[in-house]
Design an enzyme around this catalytic site. Structure first.
Site, PDB file in Angstrom:
ATOM      1  N   ASP A   1     -11.295 -21.005  -9.755  1.00 13.94           N
ATOM      2  CA  ASP A   1     -11.359 -22.141  -8.820  1.00 13.94           C
ATOM      3  C   ASP A   1     -10.572 -23.346  -9.303  1.00 13.94           C
ATOM      4  OD1 ASP A   1     -14.813 -21.544  -7.778  1.00 13.94           O
ATOM      5  OD2 ASP A   1     -12.930 -20.545  -7.320  1.00 13.94           O
TER       6      ASP A   1
ATOM      7  N   ARG B   1     -14.794 -28.569   3.045  1.00 10.97           N
ATOM      8  CA  ARG B   1     -15.817 -27.551   2.751  1.00 10.97           C
ATOM      9  C   ARG B   1     -16.378 -27.744   1.355  1.00 10.97           C
ATOM     10  NH1 ARG B   1     -14.127 -21.649   3.299  1.00 10.97           N
ATOM     11  NH2 ARG B   1     -16.215 -21.627   2.424  1.00 10.97           N
TER      12      ARG B   1
ATOM     13  N   CYS C   1     -10.971 -13.648   3.562  1.00  8.71           N
ATOM     14  CA  CYS C   1     -10.555 -15.041   3.766  1.00  8.71           C
ATOM     15  C   CYS C   1      -9.145 -15.156   3.185  1.00  8.71           C
ATOM     16  CB  CYS C   1     -11.531 -15.989   3.082  1.00  8.71           C
ATOM     17  SG  CYS C   1     -11.425 -15.930   1.299  1.00  8.71           S
TER      18      CYS C   1
ATOM     19  N   LYS D   1     -21.425 -27.434  -5.325  1.00  2.00           N
ATOM     20  CA  LYS D   1     -21.470 -26.624  -4.093  1.00  2.00           C
ATOM     21  C   LYS D   1     -22.013 -25.233  -4.418  1.00  2.00           C
ATOM     22  CE  LYS D   1     -17.568 -24.603  -2.606  1.00  2.00           C
ATOM     23  NZ  LYS D   1     -17.646 -23.142  -2.408  1.00  2.00           N
ATOM     24  N   ASN D   2     -21.493 -24.625  -5.502  1.00  2.00           N
ATOM     25  CA  ASN D   2     -21.844 -23.228  -5.767  1.00  2.00           C
ATOM     26  C   ASN D   2     -23.188 -23.057  -6.466  1.00  2.00           C
ATOM     27  OD1 ASN D   2     -19.550 -22.618  -4.443  1.00  2.00           O
ATOM     28  ND2 ASN D   2     -18.347 -22.076  -6.252  1.00  2.00           N
TER      29      ASN D   2
HETATM   30  C1  EPZ Z   1     -17.958 -17.007  -6.055  1.00  2.00           C
HETATM   31  O1  EPZ Z   1     -17.405 -16.219  -5.032  1.00  2.00           O
HETATM   32  C2  EPZ Z   1     -17.648 -18.457  -5.707  1.00  2.00           C
HETATM   33  N1  EPZ Z   1     -18.306 -18.804  -4.448  1.00  2.00           N
HETATM   34  C3  EPZ Z   1     -16.137 -18.627  -5.575  1.00  2.00           C
HETATM   35  O2  EPZ Z   1     -15.894 -20.007  -5.319  1.00  2.00           O
HETATM   36  C4  EPZ Z   1     -15.493 -18.249  -6.917  1.00  2.00           C
HETATM   37  O3  EPZ Z   1     -14.093 -18.354  -6.802  1.00  2.00           O
HETATM   38  C5  EPZ Z   1     -15.890 -16.814  -7.295  1.00  2.00           C
HETATM   39  O4  EPZ Z   1     -17.333 -16.688  -7.307  1.00  2.00           O
HETATM   40  C6  EPZ Z   1     -15.373 -16.413  -8.662  1.00  2.00           C
HETATM   41  O5  EPZ Z   1     -15.829 -17.295  -9.627  1.00  2.00           O
HETATM   42  C7  EPZ Z   1     -19.622 -19.147  -4.490  1.00  2.00           C
HETATM   43  O6  EPZ Z   1     -20.264 -19.128  -5.524  1.00  2.00           O
HETATM   44  C8  EPZ Z   1     -20.234 -19.544  -3.171  1.00  2.00           C
HETATM   45  P1  EPZ Z   1     -17.131 -12.759  -6.871  1.00  2.00           P
HETATM   46  P2  EPZ Z   1     -17.821 -14.660  -4.928  1.00  2.00           P
HETATM   47  O7  EPZ Z   1     -18.071 -11.845  -6.170  1.00  2.00           O
HETATM   48  O8  EPZ Z   1     -19.171 -14.449  -5.452  1.00  2.00           O
HETATM   49  C9  EPZ Z   1     -14.834  -8.629  -6.296  1.00  2.00           C
HETATM   50  C10 EPZ Z   1     -14.819 -21.822  -4.312  1.00  2.00           C
HETATM   51  O9  EPZ Z   1     -13.635 -22.179  -4.254  1.00  2.00           O
HETATM   52  N2  EPZ Z   1     -16.023  -8.133  -5.585  1.00  2.00           N
HETATM   53  O10 EPZ Z   1     -17.517 -13.299  -8.193  1.00  2.00           O
HETATM   54  O11 EPZ Z   1     -17.515 -14.210  -3.536  1.00  2.00           O
HETATM   55  C11 EPZ Z   1     -14.128  -9.756  -5.549  1.00  2.00           C
HETATM   56  O12 EPZ Z   1     -13.252  -9.234  -4.578  1.00  2.00           O
HETATM   57  C12 EPZ Z   1     -15.196 -20.376  -4.108  1.00  2.00           C
HETATM   58  O13 EPZ Z   1     -15.795 -22.598  -4.526  1.00  2.00           O
HETATM   59  C13 EPZ Z   1     -16.046  -6.818  -5.132  1.00  2.00           C
HETATM   60  O14 EPZ Z   1     -15.074  -6.086  -5.282  1.00  2.00           O
HETATM   61  O15 EPZ Z   1     -16.786 -13.979  -5.906  1.00  2.00           O
HETATM   62  C14 EPZ Z   1     -13.415 -10.478  -6.655  1.00  2.00           C
HETATM   63  O16 EPZ Z   1     -12.199  -9.808  -6.927  1.00  2.00           O
HETATM   64  C15 EPZ Z   1     -13.975 -19.516  -3.807  1.00  2.00           C
HETATM   65  N3  EPZ Z   1     -17.162  -6.353  -4.482  1.00  2.00           N
HETATM   66  C16 EPZ Z   1     -14.351 -10.320  -7.855  1.00  2.00           C
HETATM   67  O17 EPZ Z   1     -15.244  -9.255  -7.514  1.00  2.00           O
HETATM   68  C17 EPZ Z   1     -18.263  -7.138  -4.289  1.00  2.00           C
HETATM   69  O18 EPZ Z   1     -19.276  -6.659  -3.719  1.00  2.00           O
HETATM   70  C18 EPZ Z   1     -15.185 -11.559  -8.163  1.00  2.00           C
HETATM   71  O19 EPZ Z   1     -15.705 -12.037  -6.943  1.00  2.00           O
HETATM   72  C19 EPZ Z   1     -18.224  -8.470  -4.757  1.00  2.00           C
HETATM   73  C20 EPZ Z   1     -17.096  -8.934  -5.406  1.00  2.00           C
END
Ligand code: EPZ
Length: 419
Positions: free
Chosen positions: A306, A398, A118, A22-23
């Site tokens: 995840d 999803r 979310c 998916k990712n």
């Molecule tokens: C990706 O989400 C994945 N989704 C998530 O998978 C996964 O859990 C996550 O990476 C961590 O590995 C997809 O790839 C579509 P991040 P993402 O930006 O990119 C903070 C699943 O179950 N942050 O790596 O949204 C954030 O709050 C889903 O398949 C900021 O503060 O996660 C978090 O604490 C859930 N500001 C940390 O960084 C920003 O601008 C890592 O989040 C961006 C992120």
């Protein structure tokens, strides 16, 4: 809203084929808007709600999307007529933010709804926006929408304060058509990012260093269509590995890259599972009560967030005490109160769950709250005594392709009950 019904206490055995990641697929679908010549073709796309939502988002922009019976998707972005990602689509799937970089870098403009939070956390996109501004974009956030404009993005040096998967992906995509070279430091290096970059290179992008903490992208004038077979889904694979361990079963998990699941394989081995890795499959056998295992989630290649909910479910039935530390998201313990309804003994203090393994869980009506929480409730239901009924099962759809069919094929007594 459908429910899943599970008759527990059943060891699973047999073999299962893992679907496309998916990712990996979601950013590739968004990248298709950058092709000004020829279609993008993605093979073996998983049959997921998030994929459907993304294709709906792209279609309303004017991308011509076709899908065949083998889940091969073809996307033609030659006639995009609107650069807009509406709230009603983005609110159901945060990763829609991944159209921002591609639209902005090809068309110089984009209006994308803020994804909002979310169940698992606030999920801000501040780092995405700051990086685009450093590349010369003019960004305004008004009435819940990101309005971005730029004649042509310029290459820049971007340093991410924390590793962000979609943040890294958005900026890599934005940089492919920028004027000059972009260097991203503290880039995320998940396998899905490497996969995306290999796909972008097929489209004509010039990228190096992907998979390390520093990625360099040299902007080019245009990108064209390409075809690609995305990675297998390492989180789906890990979920089935835990299914073998929690039901004391014996499952061969096919069409995977074992190295991408090494952190999970190591932890399940520590729990007492007998795991054999082959080229593109692993076999997980568990013939005794698992031992409790401590985990801390972190960016790849460390233990993936995840997979946290799934291991938490395993620990509720393990021998001994364990702790699960969630370092990535601030609210990723929603599955815990549902597991407690099934008899699990868990206390939570800040971002650490402390689990005392019990020798039994009991089936109960429970509620899915987010994608991976749903997976942990299915795993607990498979091992529990009696019947578990899981509501709001749209969460699981999803991110898991035909999960009940795949589980039925390895012996699970699971069915979907339309509400
Ligand atoms: C990706 O989400 C994945 N989704 C998530 O998978 C996964 O859990 C996550 O990476 C961590 O590995 C997809 O790839 C579509 P991040 P993402 O930006 O990119 C903070 C699943 O179950 N942050 O790596 O949204 C954030 O709050 C889903 O398949 C900021 O503060 O996660 C978090 O604490 C859930 N500001 C940390 O960084 C920003 O601008 C890592 O989040 C961006 C992120």
């Amino acid at each position: 809203m459908d429910k899943l019904l599970i008759q527990g206490n059943q060891s699973l055995s047999g073999s299962v084929k893992i679907s496309g990641a998916k990712n990996s697929v979601l950013p590739m679908l968004c990248a298709s808007v950058m092709s000004s010549k020829g279609s993008v073709e993605l093979e073996n796309v998983p049959h997921l709600h998030d994929v459907t939502t993304t294709t709906r988002l792209l279609t309303q922009m004017g991308v011509r999307v076709t899908m065949d019976e083998f889940m091969k998707i073809s996307l033609d972005a030659n006639d995009i007529h609107n650069l807009y990602a509406p709230y009603d689509l983005v609110k159901t799937m945060r990763s829609s933010i991944l159209v921002l970089g591609p639209l902005l870098t090809r068309f110089g403009e984009a209006k994308v709804s803020l994804p909002g939070g979310c169940a698992i956390g606030m999920r801000p996109v501040d780092m995405h926006l700051e990086a685009l501004e450093k590349m010369g974009a003019e960004i305004k956030v008004e009435s819940g929408y990101i309005h971005a404009k730029s004649k042509r993005l310029k290459g820049a040096n971007i340093i991410f304060a924390t590793k962000s998967v979609t943040g890294t992906e958005n900026i890599i995509m934005a940089a492919t058509l920028a004027d000059g070279t972009t260097k991203i430091e503290n880039a995320a290096n998940e396998p899905e990012i490497i996969d995306l970059c290999e796909f972008l290179k097929k489209m004509g992008a010039k990228i190096s260093g992907h998979g390390t903490d520093t990625v360099e992208i040299e902007g080019v004038a245009s990108l064209c269509g390409a075809s690609h077979n995305p990675l297998p889904d390492r989180i789906e694979a890990g979920t089935f590995m835990v299914a073998a361990a929690i039901t004391r079963g014996d499952i061969e998990i096919n069409n995977i890259i074992p190295a991408h699941s090494q952190a999970v394989i190591d932890k399940l081995t520590e729990a007492g599972a007998d795991i054999t890795s082959m080229n593109n499959s692993v076999r997980v056998k568990m013939n005794k009560r698992p031992s409790a295992i401590n985990i801390e989630t972190n960016a790849y290649p460390h233990f993936p967030t995840d997979m946290q909910a799934q291991i938490t479910a395993l620990n509720t039935l393990a021998k001994g005490e364990s702790f699960v530390k969630e370092n990535i998201f601030e609210n990723r313990f929603m599955h815990i109160q549902e597991l407690q309804r099934m008899g699990a003994k868990i206390t939570v203090k800040e971002n650490i769950a402390h689990i005392t393994g019990k020798d039994k869980l009991y089936g109960a009506p429970v509620m899915a709250t987010d994608l991976r929480a749903s997976a942990s409730l299915i795993l607990a239901g498979l091992a529990a005594e009696g019947i578990t009924e899981i509501g709001r099962v749209y969460h699981i759809d999803r991110g898991y392709d035909c999960i009940e069919e795949k589980l039925q094929l390895i012996g699970a007594r699971i069915s979907r009950k339309p509400m």
